[in-house]
Design a protein around this motif. Structure first.
Motif, PDB file in Angstrom:
ATOM      1  N   LYS A 150       0.817  -1.219   0.000  1.00 52.59           N
ATOM      2  CA  LYS A 150       0.000   0.000   0.000  1.00 52.59           C
ATOM      3  C   LYS A 150       0.853   1.273   0.000  1.00 52.59           C
ATOM      4  CE  LYS A 150      -3.920  -2.230   2.320  1.00 52.59           C
ATOM      5  NZ  LYS A 150      -3.377  -3.604   2.262  1.00 52.59           N
ATOM      6  N   VAL A 151       2.056   1.194   0.542  1.00 51.25           N
ATOM      7  CA  VAL A 151       2.933   2.366   0.558  1.00 51.25           C
ATOM      8  C   VAL A 151       3.433   2.673  -0.845  1.00 51.25           C
ATOM      9  CG1 VAL A 151       5.066   3.350   1.449  1.00 51.25           C
ATOM     10  CG2 VAL A 151       3.624   1.970   2.948  1.00 51.25           C
ATOM     11  N   SER A 152       3.987   1.666  -1.531  1.00 49.30           N
ATOM     12  CA  SER A 152       4.492   1.904  -2.885  1.00 49.30           C
ATOM     13  C   SER A 152       3.360   2.299  -3.824  1.00 49.30           C
ATOM     14  CB  SER A 152       5.237   0.678  -3.414  1.00 49.30           C
ATOM     15  OG  SER A 152       4.410  -0.470  -3.430  1.00 49.30           O
ATOM     16  N   THR A 153       2.172   1.752  -3.616  1.00 47.63           N
ATOM     17  CA  THR A 153       1.020   2.148  -4.433  1.00 47.63           C
ATOM     18  C   THR A 153       0.739   3.634  -4.268  1.00 47.63           C
ATOM     19  OG1 THR A 153       0.027  -0.051  -4.146  1.00 47.63           O
ATOM     20  CG2 THR A 153      -1.409   1.701  -4.945  1.00 47.63           C
ATOM     21  N   LYS A 154       0.701   4.088  -3.027  1.00 46.22           N
ATOM     22  CA  LYS A 154       0.393   5.496  -2.769  1.00 46.22           C
ATOM     23  C   LYS A 154       1.466   6.423  -3.336  1.00 46.22           C
ATOM     24  CE  LYS A 154      -2.674   5.502   1.228  1.00 46.22           C
ATOM     25  NZ  LYS A 154      -3.505   6.571   0.685  1.00 46.22           N
ATOM     26  N   LEU A 155       2.716   6.024  -3.223  1.00 45.33           N
ATOM     27  CA  LEU A 155       3.788   6.847  -3.764  1.00 45.33           C
ATOM     28  C   LEU A 155       3.644   6.998  -5.276  1.00 45.33           C
ATOM     29  CD1 LEU A 155       6.808   5.476  -1.687  1.00 45.33           C
ATOM     30  CD2 LEU A 155       5.689   7.707  -1.432  1.00 45.33           C
ATOM     31  N   TRP A 156       3.313   5.912  -5.960  1.00 52.36           N
ATOM     32  CA  TRP A 156       3.104   5.977  -7.403  1.00 52.36           C
ATOM     33  C   TRP A 156       1.881   6.806  -7.755  1.00 52.36           C
ATOM     34  CZ3 TRP A 156       5.068   4.420 -12.131  1.00 52.36           C
ATOM     35  CH2 TRP A 156       6.315   3.787 -12.092  1.00 52.36           C
ATOM     36  N   LEU A 157       0.783   6.584  -7.038  1.00 49.97           N
ATOM     37  CA  LEU A 157      -0.439   7.340  -7.326  1.00 49.97           C
ATOM     38  C   LEU A 157      -0.189   8.836  -7.186  1.00 49.97           C
ATOM     39  CD1 LEU A 157      -3.114   5.145  -5.476  1.00 49.97           C
ATOM     40  CD2 LEU A 157      -2.682   5.245  -7.947  1.00 49.97           C
ATOM     41  N   ALA A 167       0.794  -2.864   5.573  1.00 48.76           N
ATOM     42  CA  ALA A 167       1.085  -2.362   4.229  1.00 48.76           C
ATOM     43  C   ALA A 167       0.995  -3.434   3.155  1.00 48.76           C
ATOM     44  CB  ALA A 167       2.488  -1.739   4.198  1.00 48.76           C
ATOM     45  N   SER A 168       1.316  -4.682   3.496  1.00 47.85           N
ATOM     46  CA  SER A 168       1.370  -5.736   2.482  1.00 47.85           C
ATOM     47  C   SER A 168       0.445  -6.883   2.852  1.00 47.85           C
ATOM     48  CB  SER A 168       2.807  -6.243   2.315  1.00 47.85           C
ATOM     49  OG  SER A 168       3.656  -5.212   1.857  1.00 47.85           O
ATOM     50  N   GLN A 169      -0.838  -6.618   2.766  1.00 48.73           N
ATOM     51  CA  GLN A 169      -1.855  -7.639   2.971  1.00 48.73           C
ATOM     52  C   GLN A 169      -3.057  -7.290   2.099  1.00 48.73           C
ATOM     53  OE1 GLN A 169      -2.189 -10.560   4.640  1.00 48.73           O
ATOM     54  NE2 GLN A 169      -0.061 -10.493   5.322  1.00 48.73           N
ATOM     55  N   GLY A 170      -3.879  -8.292   1.815  1.00 50.06           N
ATOM     56  CA  GLY A 170      -5.087  -8.064   1.038  1.00 50.06           C
ATOM     57  C   GLY A 170      -6.326  -8.427   1.821  1.00 50.06           C
ATOM     58  N   ILE A 181      -1.931  -0.709  16.008  1.00 52.46           N
ATOM     59  CA  ILE A 181      -0.632  -0.654  15.325  1.00 52.46           C
ATOM     60  C   ILE A 181       0.170  -1.913  15.614  1.00 52.46           C
ATOM     61  CG2 ILE A 181       1.586   0.544  15.259  1.00 52.46           C
ATOM     62  CD1 ILE A 181       0.004   3.157  15.752  1.00 52.46           C
ATOM     63  N   ASN A 182       0.191  -2.338  16.874  1.00 53.25           N
ATOM     64  CA  ASN A 182       0.917  -3.563  17.232  1.00 53.25           C
ATOM     65  C   ASN A 182       0.381  -4.761  16.462  1.00 53.25           C
ATOM     66  OD1 ASN A 182       2.475  -2.123  19.063  1.00 53.25           O
ATOM     67  ND2 ASN A 182       1.162  -2.615  20.812  1.00 53.25           N
ATOM     68  N   ASP A 183      -0.936  -4.859  16.360  1.00 49.95           N
ATOM     69  CA  ASP A 183      -1.541  -5.976  15.628  1.00 49.95           C
ATOM     70  C   ASP A 183      -1.217  -5.909  14.140  1.00 49.95           C
ATOM     71  OD1 ASP A 183      -2.620  -7.059  17.904  1.00 49.95           O
ATOM     72  OD2 ASP A 183      -4.616  -6.201  17.617  1.00 49.95           O
ATOM     73  N   ALA A 184      -1.272  -4.703  13.556  1.00 51.16           N
ATOM     74  CA  ALA A 184      -0.983  -4.562  12.128  1.00 51.16           C
ATOM     75  C   ALA A 184       0.451  -4.967  11.807  1.00 51.16           C
ATOM     76  CB  ALA A 184      -1.248  -3.123  11.680  1.00 51.16           C
ATOM     77  N   PHE A 185       1.379  -4.673  12.705  1.00 51.20           N
ATOM     78  CA  PHE A 185       2.780  -5.041  12.473  1.00 51.20           C
ATOM     79  C   PHE A 185       2.999  -6.558  12.532  1.00 51.20           C
ATOM     80  CE2 PHE A 185       4.299  -0.611  13.052  1.00 51.20           C
ATOM     81  CZ  PHE A 185       5.253  -0.590  12.038  1.00 51.20           C
ATOM     82  N   LYS A 186       2.031  -7.303  13.041  1.00 52.07           N
ATOM     83  CA  LYS A 186       2.143  -8.763  13.010  1.00 52.07           C
ATOM     84  C   LYS A 186       1.964  -9.299  11.592  1.00 52.07           C
ATOM     85  CE  LYS A 186       0.311  -9.282  17.714  1.00 52.07           C
ATOM     86  NZ  LYS A 186      -0.834  -9.765  18.534  1.00 52.07           N
ATOM     87  N   TYR A 187       1.345  -8.501  10.727  1.00 48.27           N
ATOM     88  CA  TYR A 187       1.053  -8.933   9.362  1.00 48.27           C
ATOM     89  C   TYR A 187       2.011  -8.344   8.327  1.00 48.27           C
ATOM     90  CZ  TYR A 187      -3.446 -10.598  11.156  1.00 48.27           C
ATOM     91  OH  TYR A 187      -4.423 -11.251  11.861  1.00 48.27           O
ATOM     92  N   ARG A 234       5.758  -5.623   7.619  1.00 49.13           N
ATOM     93  CA  ARG A 234       6.900  -4.903   8.183  1.00 49.13           C
ATOM     94  C   ARG A 234       6.703  -3.396   8.139  1.00 49.13           C
ATOM     95  NH1 ARG A 234      12.256  -7.319   5.541  1.00 49.13           N
ATOM     96  NH2 ARG A 234      13.175  -5.916   7.103  1.00 49.13           N
ATOM     97  N   GLN A 235       5.702  -2.935   7.414  1.00 49.19           N
ATOM     98  CA  GLN A 235       5.347  -1.514   7.384  1.00 49.19           C
ATOM     99  C   GLN A 235       3.843  -1.373   7.616  1.00 49.19           C
ATOM    100  OE1 GLN A 235       6.706  -2.310   3.893  1.00 49.19           O
ATOM    101  NE2 GLN A 235       8.840  -1.964   4.370  1.00 49.19           N
TER     102      GLN A 235
END
Length: 332
Positions: free
Chosen positions: A114-121, A160-163, A181-187, A189-190
């Protein structure tokens, strides 16, 4: 006879959804003449056919079972999340020289994060949701997220990298933000912390059909106002989410959304198909939310519904994808 390898599974969080999507595609492929569909279920340490027979890719374009060698004429990587939408399986197929359906390895990898997508958009001028990027789960990152939520009031915390909304949390209470945030980092690295724009959620099917790239009019996902389109809302049989194949929007809004979807498809170098999701904020601002390079194909999924609502045939779409990449053996 052309051998179509229908890959599914992957052992990720969307493994079972991938199997349901493969059921749908297998039925549609069954309507095409001179095609043999070989269903292959990917697990982390083994590949098996639909009946459990082990198989393995050997050499160039060959799938070997205990009883036969199958030439891989064309592959449909029907895998949501890892390793399908991440670009891993596409890279593998490219090394083997096997033609396949869907976006290439680079575009898949770019859109899955999702980060690289946003940077490109942002780089190509496509509006998207305001966000804070957390590269690690440090005290400084937590502090920047807390400040963003103080500014915005309500946020979504996303791996950042999940669907399929895996690792995604809607947060309205500042005290609950650190746990999200802690839970999201389990899925991943960003992590992204995105402003909640209290939107309507819209989806567009974009696909190549004949000589044209088509963006359908947007469909809409209507959820309970207290929730969002979570994994459970997408796939659970008791879901109260309502899908509308064509949203009630002005002609101007539809045209703007379709134009942005086509621009994203072109600029991010997508291929064959994608589902591009948008928000319309409470004040009417149109924002691209995310890009799904291999959208769901279950009986309740929006991509095939929107394609057929547009007046096109899912079976014919599959035939055209196959013919574009493997024309020599394809017979209509």
């Amino acid at each position: 006879m052309m051998n179509i390898i229908l890959m599914c599974g992957g052992d990720g969080s969307e493994h079972d959804i991938s199997l349901k999507s493969a059921d749908f595609l297998e039925a549609k492929l069954g309507e095409i003449q001179n095609v043999r569909v070989v269903r292959v279920v990917l697990h982390r340490r083994k590949w098996v056919l639909a009946d459990g027979t082990p198989c393995i890719p050997v050499g160039i374009k060959t799938l070997v079972t205990p009883t036969e060698s199958i030439h891989m004429d064309y592959v449909i990587p029907c895998i949501h999340g890892f390793p399908g939408e991440t670009g891993d399986i596409q890279s593998f197929l490219e090394i083997l020289g096997v033609p396949y359906m869907g976006c290439g390895s680079e575009a898949s990898r770019l859109c899955f994060n999702k980060v690289s997508t946003k940077l490109w958009l942002s780089a190509v001028g496509i509006p998207n949701t305001p966000y804070v990027f957390l590269s690690d789960n440090s005290q400084a990152s937590q502090a920047s997220a807390l400040q963003a939520m103080r500014n915005w009031g309500s946020v979504f915390v996303k791996a950042a990298s999940q669907g399929s909304s895996v690792g995604c949390y809607k947060v309205d209470d500042l005290a609950k933000l650190p746990d999200a945030i802690n839970d999201a980092f389990k899925y991943s690295r960003q992590v992204l912390v995105e402003k909640n724009v209290h939107p309507r959620e819209l989806e567009v099917a974009v696909y190549q059909y004949g000589d044209e790239v088509i963006a359908t009019n947007p469909g809409e996902i209507k959820t309970d106002k207290s929730t969002f389109y979570s994994w459970e809302e997408k796939y659970d049989g008791s879901s109260k989410a309502e899908t509308v194949v064509e949203a009630e929007l002005s002609d101007e809004q539809k045209e703007q959304i379709r134009s942005l979807a086509l621009k994203a498809f072109d600029q991010l170098k997508l291929r064959d198909l994608s589902r591009i999701d948008f928000f319309i904020s409470a004040d009417g601002e149109i924002l691209l939310n995310e890009i799904n390079t291999f959208p769901g194909m279950t009986p309740i999924s929006m991509f095939p519904k929107m394609l057929e609502h547009h007046g096109d045939s899912m079976t014919e779409f599959l035939k055209q994808c196959i013919a574009r990449e493997a024309p020599a053996k394809h017979h209509r």
